[in-house]
Design a protein around this motif. Structure first.
Motif, PDB file in Angstrom:
ATOM      1  N   LYS A  86       0.765  -1.258   0.000  1.00 40.98           N
ATOM      2  CA  LYS A  86       0.000   0.000   0.000  1.00 40.98           C
ATOM      3  C   LYS A  86       0.790   1.299   0.000  1.00 40.98           C
ATOM      4  O   LYS A  86       0.237   2.328  -0.333  1.00 40.98           O
ATOM      5  CB  LYS A  86      -1.012   0.005   1.170  1.00 40.98           C
ATOM      6  N   TRP A 110      -3.504  -7.239  -8.104  1.00 40.67           N
ATOM      7  CA  TRP A 110      -4.597  -6.453  -8.695  1.00 40.67           C
ATOM      8  C   TRP A 110      -4.833  -6.838 -10.152  1.00 40.67           C
ATOM      9  O   TRP A 110      -5.945  -6.914 -10.636  1.00 40.67           O
ATOM     10  CB  TRP A 110      -4.122  -4.996  -8.632  1.00 40.67           C
ATOM     11  N   CYS A 136     -12.498  -3.802  -4.319  1.00 39.45           N
ATOM     12  CA  CYS A 136     -11.810  -3.586  -5.589  1.00 39.45           C
ATOM     13  C   CYS A 136     -10.955  -4.815  -5.942  1.00 39.45           C
ATOM     14  O   CYS A 136     -10.737  -5.687  -5.097  1.00 39.45           O
ATOM     15  CB  CYS A 136     -10.985  -2.302  -5.543  1.00 39.45           C
ATOM     16  N   VAL A 138      -8.080  -5.580  -5.911  1.00 42.11           N
ATOM     17  CA  VAL A 138      -6.895  -5.912  -5.113  1.00 42.11           C
ATOM     18  C   VAL A 138      -7.186  -7.117  -4.213  1.00 42.11           C
ATOM     19  O   VAL A 138      -6.278  -7.738  -3.673  1.00 42.11           O
ATOM     20  CB  VAL A 138      -6.427  -4.674  -4.299  1.00 42.11           C
ATOM     21  N   CYS A 165      -7.163   3.564   1.700  1.00 40.58           N
ATOM     22  CA  CYS A 165      -8.541   3.234   1.345  1.00 40.58           C
ATOM     23  C   CYS A 165      -9.085   2.105   2.230  1.00 40.58           C
ATOM     24  O   CYS A 165      -8.320   1.283   2.738  1.00 40.58           O
ATOM     25  CB  CYS A 165      -8.595   2.825  -0.120  1.00 40.58           C
ATOM     26  N   ASP A 167     -10.811  -0.478   1.303  1.00 44.94           N
ATOM     27  CA  ASP A 167     -10.646  -1.798   0.694  1.00 44.94           C
ATOM     28  C   ASP A 167      -9.356  -2.449   1.167  1.00 44.94           C
ATOM     29  O   ASP A 167      -9.326  -3.588   1.624  1.00 44.94           O
ATOM     30  CB  ASP A 167     -10.566  -1.699  -0.839  1.00 44.94           C
ATOM     31  N   PHE A 168      -8.281  -1.667   1.029  1.00 44.03           N
ATOM     32  CA  PHE A 168      -6.992  -2.287   1.323  1.00 44.03           C
ATOM     33  C   PHE A 168      -6.862  -2.612   2.803  1.00 44.03           C
ATOM     34  O   PHE A 168      -6.369  -3.676   3.177  1.00 44.03           O
ATOM     35  CB  PHE A 168      -5.824  -1.398   0.860  1.00 44.03           C
ATOM     36  N   LEU A 354      -2.698   7.278  -9.348  1.00 45.20           N
ATOM     37  CA  LEU A 354      -2.744   7.132  -7.881  1.00 45.20           C
ATOM     38  C   LEU A 354      -1.364   7.035  -7.252  1.00 45.20           C
ATOM     39  O   LEU A 354      -1.244   6.778  -6.057  1.00 45.20           O
ATOM     40  CB  LEU A 354      -3.546   5.879  -7.448  1.00 45.20           C
ATOM     41  N   MET A 381      -3.081   9.603  -2.265  1.00 44.73           N
ATOM     42  CA  MET A 381      -4.192   8.953  -1.577  1.00 44.73           C
ATOM     43  C   MET A 381      -4.296   9.334  -0.111  1.00 44.73           C
ATOM     44  O   MET A 381      -5.290   9.017   0.534  1.00 44.73           O
ATOM     45  CB  MET A 381      -4.051   7.427  -1.681  1.00 44.73           C
ATOM     46  N   ILE A 409     -12.891   2.239 -10.918  1.00 48.85           N
ATOM     47  CA  ILE A 409     -12.555   0.835 -10.675  1.00 48.85           C
ATOM     48  C   ILE A 409     -13.711   0.223  -9.899  1.00 48.85           C
ATOM     49  O   ILE A 409     -14.069   0.742  -8.825  1.00 48.85           O
ATOM     50  CB  ILE A 409     -11.250   0.747  -9.859  1.00 48.85           C
ATOM     51  N   ALA A 412     -14.052  -0.017  -5.884  1.00 50.40           N
ATOM     52  CA  ALA A 412     -12.941   0.677  -5.220  1.00 50.40           C
ATOM     53  C   ALA A 412     -13.445   1.817  -4.347  1.00 50.40           C
ATOM     54  O   ALA A 412     -14.088   2.742  -4.834  1.00 50.40           O
ATOM     55  CB  ALA A 412     -11.959   1.207  -6.262  1.00 50.40           C
ATOM     56  N   SER A 413     -13.128   1.745  -3.048  1.00 53.51           N
ATOM     57  CA  SER A 413     -13.628   2.784  -2.143  1.00 53.51           C
ATOM     58  C   SER A 413     -12.938   4.121  -2.396  1.00 53.51           C
ATOM     59  O   SER A 413     -13.493   5.168  -2.108  1.00 53.51           O
ATOM     60  CB  SER A 413     -13.421   2.367  -0.685  1.00 53.51           C
ATOM     61  N   HIS A 414     -11.723   4.095  -2.961  1.00 57.36           N
ATOM     62  CA  HIS A 414     -11.026   5.370  -3.141  1.00 57.36           C
ATOM     63  C   HIS A 414     -11.721   6.240  -4.183  1.00 57.36           C
ATOM     64  O   HIS A 414     -11.561   7.458  -4.168  1.00 57.36           O
ATOM     65  CB  HIS A 414      -9.560   5.153  -3.564  1.00 57.36           C
TER      66      HIS A 414
HETATM   67  S1  SF4 Z   1      -9.662   1.007  -3.516  1.00 58.77           S
HETATM   68 FE1  SF4 Z   1      -8.364   2.145  -4.927  1.00 58.77          FE
HETATM   69  S2  SF4 Z   1      -6.542   2.739  -3.767  1.00 58.77           S
HETATM   70 FE2  SF4 Z   1      -7.595   1.093  -2.634  1.00 58.77          FE
HETATM   71  S3  SF4 Z   1      -6.579  -0.776  -3.282  1.00 58.77           S
HETATM   72 FE3  SF4 Z   1      -8.374  -0.488  -4.600  1.00 58.77          FE
HETATM   73  S4  SF4 Z   1      -7.618   0.641  -6.391  1.00 58.77           S
HETATM   74 FE4  SF4 Z   1      -6.049   0.799  -4.778  1.00 58.77          FE
END
Ligand code: SF4
Length: 467
Positions: A86, A110, A136, A138, A165, A167-168, A354, A381, A409, A412-414
């Motif tokens: 990350k 990803w 997402c 990932v 984010c 998600d990660f 990003l 980010m 995406i 994706a929460s971002h």
């Molecule tokens: S939500 Fe966006 S920043 Fe977070 S892991 Fe997925 S693509 Fe990367």
């Protein structure tokens, strides 16, 4: 086949490869025809892409697609492997500063569902662990860890948290719960230093790469977090990671970033585009983690830069001179989307995938741990969306883009709302047409919709060009 720049299919690469070999092409150990990655590695998406036809591009692709071999070889040689998650561009600079340590981003999983056309089952494994498609792509990382089919399990896993984010954070916590210990280190949400008021003095500020500023207090905090990472790498490597070694590591990283900066400048601003969008996306990604061989990554980029310089000198390239100049925001889950833009008459003139902080020089005039902390804090980010939009607007003007494409995406929460905010800010400030698309890991089913949206953007620009 003619030697002029062109975008070609994998099938055409078979003939092109034979032609280059017959002409005396010399390749590094990981060289070979691209087709073997389909036949031996199951990378079926390669059959659907269009590639630059240069020897430099061949080397770039082969380098990218053999990272797993390099990691396994590193383990065989007794090197320690750090899985950096990350932070995108900070921990690998530290890890590569020691000769017996190598680093990679498990986040790179990803792209596995795309490259293997869902043949790897990583997403199904994530599903079975409760991490479904509301996250997402990932999430494929979970499957990759459990199967060990794509990379060896690292000796040390680090993960940047705090202003990252959702998600990660959730996926990394799930990974931790599955028995993979993680060293967490935190970056706070970047904010502007408080101004002086009521007779008091303002907060002490520090400059960050990319023209940003942050309170010194935040930089000191991140530096102390990175000191914990330094300690863990030292323990792993059985040796000291002192400031002199870190300074050298930063210098080498900056050398690579300078090569990439010139390559981007040429690719995104030359009258005729010298290198297509797909190869440029991969080139930018190399700056994150050196693709598990720092020196070779620089050589790969230098060869691509040499090819770009030659083409610019000769005024040739694989795309038409009147291609519409598009600034691309966010990385795509399906690499094919980059081809679609060019098929529709566009070219990429500037990107914000990003990780723009990974393209900037790491300061060399401050102590190295401070420099790395400043770099981590410059991550787009971890700051407000307005900072990211400022940079995007600046770069749009720098590269002379005529339109902006924001790719979303799925899950994706971002980018749930960030894409829309950037869309509005760019349109208001620069008056440029903006289009949004959503690109899943395999975009074939929605390709007609993506194409229609991109064509609309291209036509809008062409209509605006008319006197
Ligand atoms: S939500 Fe966006 S920043 Fe977070 S892991 Fe997925 S693509 Fe990367």
């Amino acid at each position: 086949m003619k030697d002029s720049p062109a975008r070609i299919t994998l099938e055409e690469w078979d003939a092109r490869y034979a032609e280059l070999r017959a002409a005396g092409l010399r390749e590094p150990w990981y060289g070979g025809p691209l087709r073997r990655h389909v036949d031996e590695g199951g990378d079926y998406r390669l059959l659907r892409l269009r590639y630059d036809n240069s020897a430099a591009a061949l080397r770039l692709w082969n380098f990218l697609l053999t990272e797993e071999d390099r990691l396994r070889e590193a383990r065989r040689q007794g090197k320690k492997i750090v899985g950096a998650m990350k932070d995108l561009g900070t921990v690998p600079v530290m890890a590569y500063s020691l000769p017996n340590v190598t680093a990679f981003y498990p986040d790179g999983a990803w792209w596995i569902p795309c490259v293997m056309e869902l043949g790897s089952k990583d997403l199904e494994i994530a599903d079975s662990l409760g991490i479904d498609e509301s996250f997402c792509p990932v999430r494929a990382m979970l499957g990759a860890f459990l199967t060990e089919a794509h990379f060896p399990v690292p000796d040390l896993l680090t993960c940047n948290v705090g202003a990252t984010c959702d998600d990660f954070s959730a996926i990394a916590q799930r990974l931790n719960g599955l028995g993979f210990p993680i060293l967490w280190w935190e970056t706070p949400h970047r904010r502007k230093p408080a101004r002086a008021s009521g007779g008091g003095t303002g907060e002490d500020a520090v400059a960050l790469p990319g023209g940003l500023i942050a309170p010194r207090e935040q930089m000191d905090f991140v530096r102390s977090e990175l000191e914990r990472v330094r300690g863990a790498i030292e323990e792993l490597a059985g040796g000291g990671l002192d400031d002199a070694a870190l300074r050298d590591g930063i210098r080498v990283a900056n050398r690579m970033r300078r090569v990439l900066a010139e390559l981007r400048q040429l690719a995104y601003s030359a009258p005729v585009c010298p290198i297509p969008a797909l190869e440029m996306l991969i080139a930018e990604m190399l700056a994150l983690h050196f693709c598990s061989d720092r020196e070779e990554a620089i050589r790969v980029l230098e060869e691509l830069l040499e090819e770009a310089r030659r083409r610019v000198r000769e005024g040739v390239g694989p795309l038409r001179e009147d291609a519409v100049r598009v600034f691309w925001v966010n990385p795509v889950a399906d690499l094919r989307a980059m081809n679609i833009l060019e098929d529709c008459g566009g070219r990429v003139c500037g990107t914000e995938y990003l990780f723009s902080h990974t393209l900037d020089q790491i300061p060399e005039d401050v102590p190295p741990m401070q420099a790395l902390a400043r770099t981590a804090l410059a991550d787009p980010m971890v700051g407000p969306c307005s900072d990211r939009a400022d940079r995007i607007c600046r770069d749009i003007q720098l590269f002379g883009a005529e339109a902006v494409l924001v790719s979303r995406i799925p899950g994706a929460s971002h980018c749930a709302v960030e894409g829309a905010l950037i869309h509005e800010m760019v349109r208001e400030r620069l008056g440029l047409p903006v289009q949004e698309i959503e690109v899943p890991p395999l975009c074939d089913a929605v390709a007609p919709t993506i194409r229609t949206r991109i064509e609309a953007l291209i036509e809008t620009v062409k209509a605006r060009r008319k006197p």
